[in-house]
Write a protein that holds these residues in place. Structure first.
Motif, PDB file in Angstrom:
ATOM      1  N   GLN A 355       0.831  -1.197   0.000  1.00 26.62           N
ATOM      2  CA  GLN A 355       0.000   0.000   0.000  1.00 26.62           C
ATOM      3  C   GLN A 355       0.876   1.261   0.000  1.00 26.62           C
ATOM      4  OE1 GLN A 355      -0.063  -2.517   2.119  1.00 26.62           O
ATOM      5  NE2 GLN A 355      -2.157  -3.156   2.658  1.00 26.62           N
ATOM      6  N   ASP A 356       0.375   2.285  -0.704  1.00 23.80           N
ATOM      7  CA  ASP A 356       1.109   3.552  -0.728  1.00 23.80           C
ATOM      8  C   ASP A 356       1.171   4.184   0.654  1.00 23.80           C
ATOM      9  OD1 ASP A 356       1.651   3.414  -3.417  1.00 23.80           O
ATOM     10  OD2 ASP A 356      -0.160   4.494  -4.014  1.00 23.80           O
ATOM     11  N   LYS A 357       0.072   4.107   1.380  1.00 27.68           N
ATOM     12  CA  LYS A 357       0.039   4.650   2.740  1.00 27.68           C
ATOM     13  C   LYS A 357      -0.858   3.772   3.613  1.00 27.68           C
ATOM     14  CE  LYS A 357      -3.793   7.893   1.975  1.00 27.68           C
ATOM     15  NZ  LYS A 357      -4.252   9.272   2.114  1.00 27.68           N
ATOM     16  N   ILE A 358      -0.579   3.800   4.897  1.00 28.03           N
ATOM     17  CA  ILE A 358      -1.317   2.986   5.857  1.00 28.03           C
ATOM     18  C   ILE A 358      -2.099   3.928   6.768  1.00 28.03           C
ATOM     19  CG2 ILE A 358      -1.164   1.153   7.559  1.00 28.03           C
ATOM     20  CD1 ILE A 358       0.107   0.547   4.772  1.00 28.03           C
ATOM     21  N   ASP A 359      -3.429   3.842   6.744  1.00 27.82           N
ATOM     22  CA  ASP A 359      -4.253   4.663   7.635  1.00 27.82           C
ATOM     23  C   ASP A 359      -4.150   4.149   9.065  1.00 27.82           C
ATOM     24  OD1 ASP A 359      -5.170   6.360   5.667  1.00 27.82           O
ATOM     25  OD2 ASP A 359      -6.919   5.127   5.201  1.00 27.82           O
ATOM     26  N   LEU A 360      -4.010   5.088   9.991  1.00 28.80           N
ATOM     27  CA  LEU A 360      -3.898   4.740  11.410  1.00 28.80           C
ATOM     28  C   LEU A 360      -5.092   5.291  12.192  1.00 28.80           C
ATOM     29  CD1 LEU A 360      -0.108   5.330  12.132  1.00 28.80           C
ATOM     30  CD2 LEU A 360      -1.269   3.224  11.448  1.00 28.80           C
ATOM     31  N   TYR A 361      -5.531   4.506  13.152  1.00 26.26           N
ATOM     32  CA  TYR A 361      -6.685   4.851  13.975  1.00 26.26           C
ATOM     33  C   TYR A 361      -6.294   4.840  15.446  1.00 26.26           C
ATOM     34  CZ  TYR A 361      -9.320   3.589   9.742  1.00 26.26           C
ATOM     35  OH  TYR A 361      -9.800   3.503   8.465  1.00 26.26           O
ATOM     36  N   GLU A 362      -6.950   5.688  16.226  1.00 27.13           N
ATOM     37  CA  GLU A 362      -6.758   5.621  17.676  1.00 27.13           C
ATOM     38  C   GLU A 362      -7.415   4.340  18.191  1.00 27.13           C
ATOM     39  OE1 GLU A 362      -6.772  10.214  19.129  1.00 27.13           O
ATOM     40  OE2 GLU A 362      -8.361   9.581  17.752  1.00 27.13           O
ATOM     41  N   LYS A 363      -6.677   3.610  18.996  1.00 24.90           N
ATOM     42  CA  LYS A 363      -7.161   2.320  19.464  1.00 24.90           C
ATOM     43  C   LYS A 363      -8.364   2.461  20.389  1.00 24.90           C
ATOM     44  CE  LYS A 363      -5.513  -1.964  21.627  1.00 24.90           C
ATOM     45  NZ  LYS A 363      -4.333  -2.640  22.225  1.00 24.90           N
ATOM     46  N   SER A 364      -8.431   3.553  21.125  1.00 24.09           N
ATOM     47  CA  SER A 364      -9.506   3.756  22.097  1.00 24.09           C
ATOM     48  C   SER A 364      -9.842   5.241  22.188  1.00 24.09           C
ATOM     49  CB  SER A 364      -9.091   3.228  23.473  1.00 24.09           C
ATOM     50  OG  SER A 364      -7.921   3.907  23.922  1.00 24.09           O
ATOM     51  N   GLN A 365     -10.834   5.545  22.988  1.00 27.20           N
ATOM     52  CA  GLN A 365     -11.225   6.922  23.241  1.00 27.20           C
ATOM     53  C   GLN A 365     -10.946   7.250  24.694  1.00 27.20           C
ATOM     54  OE1 GLN A 365     -15.526   8.047  23.183  1.00 27.20           O
ATOM     55  NE2 GLN A 365     -14.935   9.407  21.498  1.00 27.20           N
ATOM     56  N   GLY A 366     -10.403   8.430  24.932  1.00 27.61           N
ATOM     57  CA  GLY A 366     -10.129   8.853  26.299  1.00 27.61           C
ATOM     58  C   GLY A 366     -10.895  10.118  26.632  1.00 27.61           C
TER      59      GLY A 366
END
Length: 443
Positions: A355-366
């Motif tokens: 993949q050209d880029k890898i989307d990242l997500y926050e694992k949880s909400q604080g």
């Protein structure tokens, strides 16, 4: 003519009430009417758009009370109190403060220490809420705030506990103390032990009530900072205390007893549900207050604040200072959500990934306590030497949130799609692209 005048005179002499009675009666009625008008004119007219505590509960203010309140509102808290503190219950963080490390007389706010001991004993099982307590002469004769108990009255532990907190009954807390420990002196030892257990190094208790002991010229005392620690620990350990302190009155029709909660913020500042007032000459007017601000769905969480004011010179000064501290605190501070696990927050490139880029997500909400104005900044930190393949849900970095230069929250960053390695064709393509880029830059 003379005969007529003589006849009239004789009638007046013989029947004075018949002629003058109506006149006298009218005069009497006029007098009563004047009294009624006078009474009506001196009656309190409560029609102002300000709510205040009265002996009959929360009511609208009179014109004179409203003027007094407005004049006090113009003054800073430092003129209305000897010390004040606004703290966050959840984190224990002190948000606003003034003169909080001076040891101060506590008056009846020290009943919170006594109540802490009582609730500990209830939890331990050494006493029961339904235990019957016989009121002795010593408790019945105590002055100051009172549950108006008489010698040989009988009350349950629960009734005395409520009276201690709601109407600040000195007789009630003394009866509880003697029921638990056998004597006031033994109970005071338990109070001081509780203060040591809580780490209140400046605290010193001399009685369960908070009244000044003029025989030894001493009184219950601790710092305002320690009062905050005491209140926070009490609510954490015994949250049921708020079920009592949120009640607006104690009413017992069988003995014609009605007394309203001494807390001047209860029923006036939205969300207030505790905690304890105090007054002696040494302490001035004090209040340890707490309340819960309800959160907004998907925006903020419930936020509990604890506010303390001490040494106010009058009831109205305490009313204004305490309400101002809590109302402004609720407007300013709230726990807001931080983090969005549903939407990508950033992306990275990984060497040799398909993949050209890898989307990242926050694992949880604080969540963080926000003051409504400070800028919240974020910084991304990525792991080094990341290589494909990478399974879904791997931690590839983190996002750090800061406010006023202080780290307030850190959340892991994960991928939601599997990261695969490039094939041989992709490697050849990249190699030629790099060659042409180098030639172009060299030219």
């Amino acid at each position: 003519m003379k005969k007529f005048l003589c006849l009239m005179l004789a009638i007046v002499v013989l029947f004075p009430s018949g002629v003058l009675g109506q006149k006298i009666s009218d005069t009497s009625k006029t007098g009563n009417a004047s009294k009624k008008v006078e009474t009506k004119e001196t009656e309190e007219i409560r029609n102002q758009n300000i709510w205040v505590p009265t002996k009959n509960g929360v009511q609208r203010a009179t014109y004179e009370e409203a003027l007094k309140i407005e004049s006090l509102k113009a003054k800073p808290l430092t003129e209305l109190t000897k010390s004040y503190l606004l703290g966050d219950y959840k984190s224990g963080k002190i948000l606003e403060s003034y003169n909080i490390d001076e040891v101060r007389a506590m008056a009846s706010t020290s009943k919170l220490v006594a109540v802490f001991v009582v609730l500990d004993e209830l939890e331990r099982g050494s006493i029961s809420k339904d235990d019957i307590v016989l009121i002795d002469r010593e408790a019945a004769l105590l002055g100051g705030s009172s549950y108006k108990l008489k010698e040989n009255d009988q009350r349950t532990v629960q009734e005395l506990l409520e009276a201690s907190l709601i109407v600040s009954g000195n007789d009630a807390i003394t009866a509880l103390a003697k029921h638990i420990a056998g004597s006031q002196e033994a109970f005071v030892e338990m109070m001081n032990d509780k203060c040591k257990e809580l780490g209140l190094k400046n605290a010193s208790m001399v009685n369960p009530t908070g009244l000044t002991n003029y025989e030894i010229e001493d009184y219950n005392k601790m710092t305002t900072r320690e009062m905050f620690l005491l209140a926070r620990e009490l609510i954490m350990k015994h949250p049921e205390v708020l079920e009592i302190t949120s009640k607006d009155k104690i009413e017992e029709p069988d003995r014609n007893f009605v007394e309203y909660n001494t807390n001047p913020s209860l029923g006036i500042v939205e969300g207030i549900d505790g905690l304890k007032t105090g007054y002696t000459n040494a302490a001035g007017r004090c209040l340890i207050s707490t309340g819960l601000q309800k959160g907004e769905e998907k925006k903020s969480l419930d936020t509990r604040l604890i506010g303390i004011t001490t040494g106010s010179p009058s009831d109205w000064a305490r009313y204004v200072a305490a309400n101002k501290l809590m109302e402004e605190g609720f407007k300013k501070y709230k726990y807001i959500y931080i983090g969005d696990p549903e939407n990508a927050i950033t992306s990275i490139k990984i060497e040799n990934a398909a993949q050209d880029k890898i989307d990242l997500y926050e694992k949880s909400q604080g969540s963080i306590l926000w003051d409504g104005k400070s800028e919240i900044k974020r910084e991304f930190i990525f792991k080094e030497d990341l290589k494909p393949p990478i399974d879904v849900g791997e931690t590839l970095g983190s996002v750090k949130y800061t406010m006023n230069g202080e780290e307030i929250l850190k959340l892991d960053l994960i991928n939601k799609d599997r990261v695969t390695q490039k094939g041989i064709l992709f490697k050849i393509k990249d190699m030629y692209e790099n060659i042409f880029i180098n030639i172009r830059e060299a030219a």
